[in-house]
Design a protein around this motif. Sequence first.
Motif, PDB file in Angstrom:
ATOM      1  N   GLY A 264       0.834  -1.188   0.000  1.00 23.46           N
ATOM      2  CA  GLY A 264       0.000   0.000   0.000  1.00 23.46           C
ATOM      3  C   GLY A 264       0.874   1.245   0.000  1.00 23.46           C
ATOM      4  N   ARG A 265       0.246   2.398   0.205  1.00 19.03           N
ATOM      5  CA  ARG A 265       0.996   3.654   0.196  1.00 19.03           C
ATOM      6  C   ARG A 265       1.841   3.785   1.459  1.00 19.03           C
ATOM      7  NH1 ARG A 265      -4.250   5.276  -1.510  1.00 19.03           N
ATOM      8  NH2 ARG A 265      -4.305   5.978  -3.673  1.00 19.03           N
ATOM      9  N   LEU A 266       3.067   4.247   1.278  1.00 20.60           N
ATOM     10  CA  LEU A 266       3.958   4.520   2.407  1.00 20.60           C
ATOM     11  C   LEU A 266       4.521   5.926   2.264  1.00 20.60           C
ATOM     12  CD1 LEU A 266       6.022   1.179   2.603  1.00 20.60           C
ATOM     13  CD2 LEU A 266       4.020   1.823   3.963  1.00 20.60           C
ATOM     14  N   GLN A 267       4.778   6.554   3.383  1.00 23.24           N
ATOM     15  CA  GLN A 267       5.361   7.892   3.384  1.00 23.24           C
ATOM     16  C   GLN A 267       6.448   7.983   4.448  1.00 23.24           C
ATOM     17  OE1 GLN A 267       1.311   9.965   3.613  1.00 23.24           O
ATOM     18  NE2 GLN A 267       2.384  11.336   2.214  1.00 23.24           N
ATOM     19  N   GLY A 268       7.205   9.058   4.372  1.00 21.40           N
ATOM     20  CA  GLY A 268       8.199   9.327   5.393  1.00 21.40           C
ATOM     21  C   GLY A 268       9.236   8.228   5.508  1.00 21.40           C
ATOM     22  N   GLN A 269       9.628   7.931   6.742  1.00 17.21           N
ATOM     23  CA  GLN A 269      10.682   6.946   6.964  1.00 17.21           C
ATOM     24  C   GLN A 269      10.256   5.554   6.525  1.00 17.21           C
ATOM     25  OE1 GLN A 269      13.800   7.866   7.938  1.00 17.21           O
ATOM     26  NE2 GLN A 269      14.345   5.746   7.387  1.00 17.21           N
ATOM     27  N   ALA A 270       8.950   5.262   6.597  1.00 16.24           N
ATOM     28  CA  ALA A 270       8.468   3.947   6.145  1.00 16.24           C
ATOM     29  C   ALA A 270       8.756   3.745   4.666  1.00 16.24           C
ATOM     30  CB  ALA A 270       6.976   3.804   6.423  1.00 16.24           C
ATOM     31  N   LEU A 271       8.601   4.799   3.865  1.00 18.17           N
ATOM     32  CA  LEU A 271       8.914   4.711   2.438  1.00 18.17           C
ATOM     33  C   LEU A 271      10.409   4.514   2.232  1.00 18.17           C
ATOM     34  CD1 LEU A 271       8.276   5.001  -0.591  1.00 18.17           C
ATOM     35  CD2 LEU A 271       8.420   7.481  -0.289  1.00 18.17           C
ATOM     36  N   ILE A 272      11.208   5.269   2.955  1.00 19.58           N
ATOM     37  CA  ILE A 272      12.664   5.157   2.811  1.00 19.58           C
ATOM     38  C   ILE A 272      13.129   3.757   3.198  1.00 19.58           C
ATOM     39  CG2 ILE A 272      14.868   6.030   3.688  1.00 19.58           C
ATOM     40  CD1 ILE A 272      13.427   8.763   4.033  1.00 19.58           C
ATOM     41  N   ASP A 273      12.584   3.222   4.284  1.00 21.74           N
ATOM     42  CA  ASP A 273      12.954   1.863   4.700  1.00 21.74           C
ATOM     43  C   ASP A 273      12.543   0.836   3.653  1.00 21.74           C
ATOM     44  OD1 ASP A 273      14.054   2.801   7.046  1.00 21.74           O
ATOM     45  OD2 ASP A 273      12.285   2.389   8.269  1.00 21.74           O
ATOM     46  N   ALA A 274      11.431   1.086   2.958  1.00 24.66           N
ATOM     47  CA  ALA A 274      10.998   0.164   1.898  1.00 24.66           C
ATOM     48  C   ALA A 274      12.014   0.126   0.764  1.00 24.66           C
ATOM     49  CB  ALA A 274       9.622   0.568   1.369  1.00 24.66           C
ATOM     50  N   TYR A 275      12.536   1.295   0.376  1.00 25.58           N
ATOM     51  CA  TYR A 275      13.598   1.314  -0.637  1.00 25.58           C
ATOM     52  C   TYR A 275      14.790   0.472  -0.177  1.00 25.58           C
ATOM     53  CZ  TYR A 275      11.684   5.072  -3.644  1.00 25.58           C
ATOM     54  OH  TYR A 275      10.928   5.810  -4.526  1.00 25.58           O
ATOM     55  N   HIS A 276      15.119   0.581   1.097  1.00 30.01           N
ATOM     56  CA  HIS A 276      16.289  -0.138   1.613  1.00 30.01           C
ATOM     57  C   HIS A 276      16.018  -1.628   1.809  1.00 30.01           C
ATOM     58  CE1 HIS A 276      19.231   3.139   2.389  1.00 30.01           C
ATOM     59  NE2 HIS A 276      18.136   3.889   2.327  1.00 30.01           N
ATOM     60  N   ALA A 277      14.765  -2.044   1.658  1.00 23.24           N
ATOM     61  CA  ALA A 277      14.448  -3.475   1.676  1.00 23.24           C
ATOM     62  C   ALA A 277      14.615  -4.100   0.291  1.00 23.24           C
ATOM     63  CB  ALA A 277      13.016  -3.692   2.174  1.00 23.24           C
ATOM     64  N   MET A 278      14.863  -3.261  -0.721  1.00 21.18           N
ATOM     65  CA  MET A 278      15.005  -3.721  -2.103  1.00 21.18           C
ATOM     66  C   MET A 278      16.477  -3.895  -2.472  1.00 21.18           C
ATOM     67  SD  MET A 278      12.298  -0.983  -3.766  1.00 21.18           S
ATOM     68  CE  MET A 278      10.675  -0.720  -3.042  1.00 21.18           C
ATOM     69  N   ASP A 279      16.710  -4.692  -3.514  1.00 23.69           N
ATOM     70  CA  ASP A 279      18.060  -4.842  -4.072  1.00 23.69           C
ATOM     71  C   ASP A 279      18.203  -4.136  -5.411  1.00 23.69           C
ATOM     72  OD1 ASP A 279      19.320  -6.626  -2.085  1.00 23.69           O
ATOM     73  OD2 ASP A 279      17.768  -8.042  -2.727  1.00 23.69           O
ATOM     74  N   VAL A 280      17.097  -4.008  -6.132  1.00 22.89           N
ATOM     75  CA  VAL A 280      17.099  -3.351  -7.434  1.00 22.89           C
ATOM     76  C   VAL A 280      15.717  -2.752  -7.644  1.00 22.89           C
ATOM     77  CG1 VAL A 280      16.391  -5.424  -8.695  1.00 22.89           C
ATOM     78  CG2 VAL A 280      17.682  -3.640  -9.890  1.00 22.89           C
ATOM     79  N   PHE A 281      15.655  -1.664  -8.406  1.00 23.11           N
ATOM     80  CA  PHE A 281      14.391  -0.964  -8.645  1.00 23.11           C
ATOM     81  C   PHE A 281      13.975  -1.162 -10.096  1.00 23.11           C
ATOM     82  CE2 PHE A 281      11.662   2.741  -9.363  1.00 23.11           C
ATOM     83  CZ  PHE A 281      10.872   2.725  -8.215  1.00 23.11           C
ATOM     84  N   ALA A 282      12.702  -1.540 -10.329  1.00 28.25           N
ATOM     85  CA  ALA A 282      12.195  -1.789 -11.684  1.00 28.25           C
ATOM     86  C   ALA A 282      11.121  -0.767 -12.023  1.00 28.25           C
ATOM     87  CB  ALA A 282      11.638  -3.201 -11.782  1.00 28.25           C
ATOM     88  N   PHE A 283      11.151  -0.271 -13.264  1.00 28.85           N
ATOM     89  CA  PHE A 283      10.267   0.830 -13.654  1.00 28.85           C
ATOM     90  C   PHE A 283       9.955   0.698 -15.145  1.00 28.85           C
ATOM     91  CE2 PHE A 283       9.373   5.440 -14.318  1.00 28.85           C
ATOM     92  CZ  PHE A 283       8.484   5.630 -13.260  1.00 28.85           C
ATOM     93  N   ALA A 284       8.670   0.849 -15.509  1.00 24.66           N
ATOM     94  CA  ALA A 284       8.303   0.628 -16.909  1.00 24.66           C
ATOM     95  C   ALA A 284       7.405   1.716 -17.485  1.00 24.66           C
ATOM     96  CB  ALA A 284       7.598  -0.723 -17.052  1.00 24.66           C
ATOM     97  N   SER A 285       7.170   2.800 -16.751  1.00 28.86           N
ATOM     98  CA  SER A 285       6.238   3.830 -17.202  1.00 28.86           C
ATOM     99  C   SER A 285       6.794   4.607 -18.386  1.00 28.86           C
ATOM    100  CB  SER A 285       5.939   4.787 -16.053  1.00 28.86           C
ATOM    101  OG  SER A 285       5.135   5.858 -16.489  1.00 28.86           O
ATOM    102  N   HIS A 286       5.874   4.967 -19.311  1.00 32.40           N
ATOM    103  CA  HIS A 286       6.220   5.849 -20.432  1.00 32.40           C
ATOM    104  C   HIS A 286       5.736   7.279 -20.187  1.00 32.40           C
ATOM    105  CE1 HIS A 286       7.450   2.441 -22.808  1.00 32.40           C
ATOM    106  NE2 HIS A 286       6.252   1.895 -22.766  1.00 32.40           N
ATOM    107  N   SER A 287       4.985   7.500 -19.105  1.00 31.90           N
ATOM    108  CA  SER A 287       4.295   8.772 -18.923  1.00 31.90           C
ATOM    109  C   SER A 287       5.046   9.745 -18.015  1.00 31.90           C
ATOM    110  CB  SER A 287       2.895   8.521 -18.337  1.00 31.90           C
ATOM    111  OG  SER A 287       2.984   7.957 -17.040  1.00 31.90           O
ATOM    112  N   GLU A 288       6.261   9.409 -17.616  1.00 32.51           N
ATOM    113  CA  GLU A 288       6.985  10.273 -16.681  1.00 32.51           C
ATOM    114  C   GLU A 288       7.659  11.440 -17.405  1.00 32.51           C
ATOM    115  OE1 GLU A 288       6.435   9.315 -13.465  1.00 32.51           O
ATOM    116  OE2 GLU A 288       5.299   7.821 -14.599  1.00 32.51           O
TER     117      GLU A 288
END
Length: 437
Positions: A264-288
């Motif tokens: 679900g949606r995360l903000q603040g330190q919870a969001l930052i900690d979520a990034y640090h739970a990952m090893d690689v980031f995947a992204f496929a949007s064309h609309s950015e």
Amino acid sequence: MNILMFTNTYRPIVGGVSESVQRLKNRLQAEGHRVLVVAPKMRGQPRREKDVVRVAAVQHFNGSDFSLPVPIPGQLFEAIEDFDPDIIHSHHPFLLGDTAARAADTYGLPLVFTHHTLYEHYTHYVPGDSPRMQRFAVALSTEYTRLCEAVIAPSESIRDLLLRRGANVNITVAPSGVDTRRFGRGDGTMLRLRLGIPRGAYVVGHVGRLAKEKNLPFLAEAVARLLQWQRDAHFLVVGDGDARECMQQEARRYGVESRFHFTGRLQGQALIDAYHAMDVFAFASHSETQGMVLVEAMAAGLPVVAITAPGVREVLRDGSNGRLLMHDDSMGMTMALDDLADPERRRSMSVAAHGVAAMFDESRCAARCLEVYRRAIAVGGAFSHADDNTWERVRSRLGAEWHMLLHRGRVLRSLLQDEPSDRATGIDSEIHDTAPK
């Protein structure tokens, strides 16, 4: 400097424009400037807000997360006059963007516009979505730039696209900033533990609204295939929206639904900690229009695997801080993610990711915006009609309405002059034409 901002999206909405406005406001205030934000009323907004004026809005427009502002300029005049702005910064070319243009015209103030969004990719939120509606979105945003003293583009790709469309040529590239130091400090251990992800598992992550325009079925298929190949791999998805269901369908189709994790949606330190739970980031949007979530991920030390798009290629160097794919190649994305399952391959890319993120720190981006403001004020001169007599105020407001009517006429004329067959097929191609050859 007194800076008056208008935005159609603001807290509690979690999204690129809302985050960009909040971060810019906070950074400018930290440097001693006064900022007042005009935004729609929304359910869940803070009960007490400093330096924010809310206007009436229709909630959850057409089933989306967004509120549709119903601007009533009269209710804003007193707040504007009390604030005594030096400049107006609009973050949308319609609705409260129109109100921003009227206010700038009424009070004789410079108007700056940030072109955050490729609006033609969002017309499915409007009843009657069609190629004609997409052409209208392009014409509306392009003509709006001509009402402004200056335009801010969040990436070089968007600047080039606007120039090809015939926009105001006074464009400065100033991406929205990220507090890179803050995003660099996180701990994903507890989130992994809570979700049942083993400490040594390979975790692919994604952050963003789970919306149609984000190309998420494609992303889910590519990652689901990876999870079939890599039995200890997991997919961590931060965000929510209607596209969650189609992502879960892909997970079920490949038999890996137990390793798809939605927070679900995360903000603040919870969001930052979520990034640090990952090893690689995947992204496929064309609309950015810019790679803000990519910069956040890189600030957390994550290599990125993404599809080329405006804004994405400004921050992602293929083979250096991740992998940049030239088109929607599902198998190619799976193979790129599989390649980065090797910790040694990720290590050097992580160092490069930190280096790129530093170039997009919010302090640098705020400095660019301030320079745009100063130039716009120097050209036109800061001048306010706030102290005019009643008749002068009425006359300036009528003049502002007349100029907005002319603006709408130019939009319609531009739309009618376009050949539907050309524009219907050309919107996406002109975006991809900005890709390196």
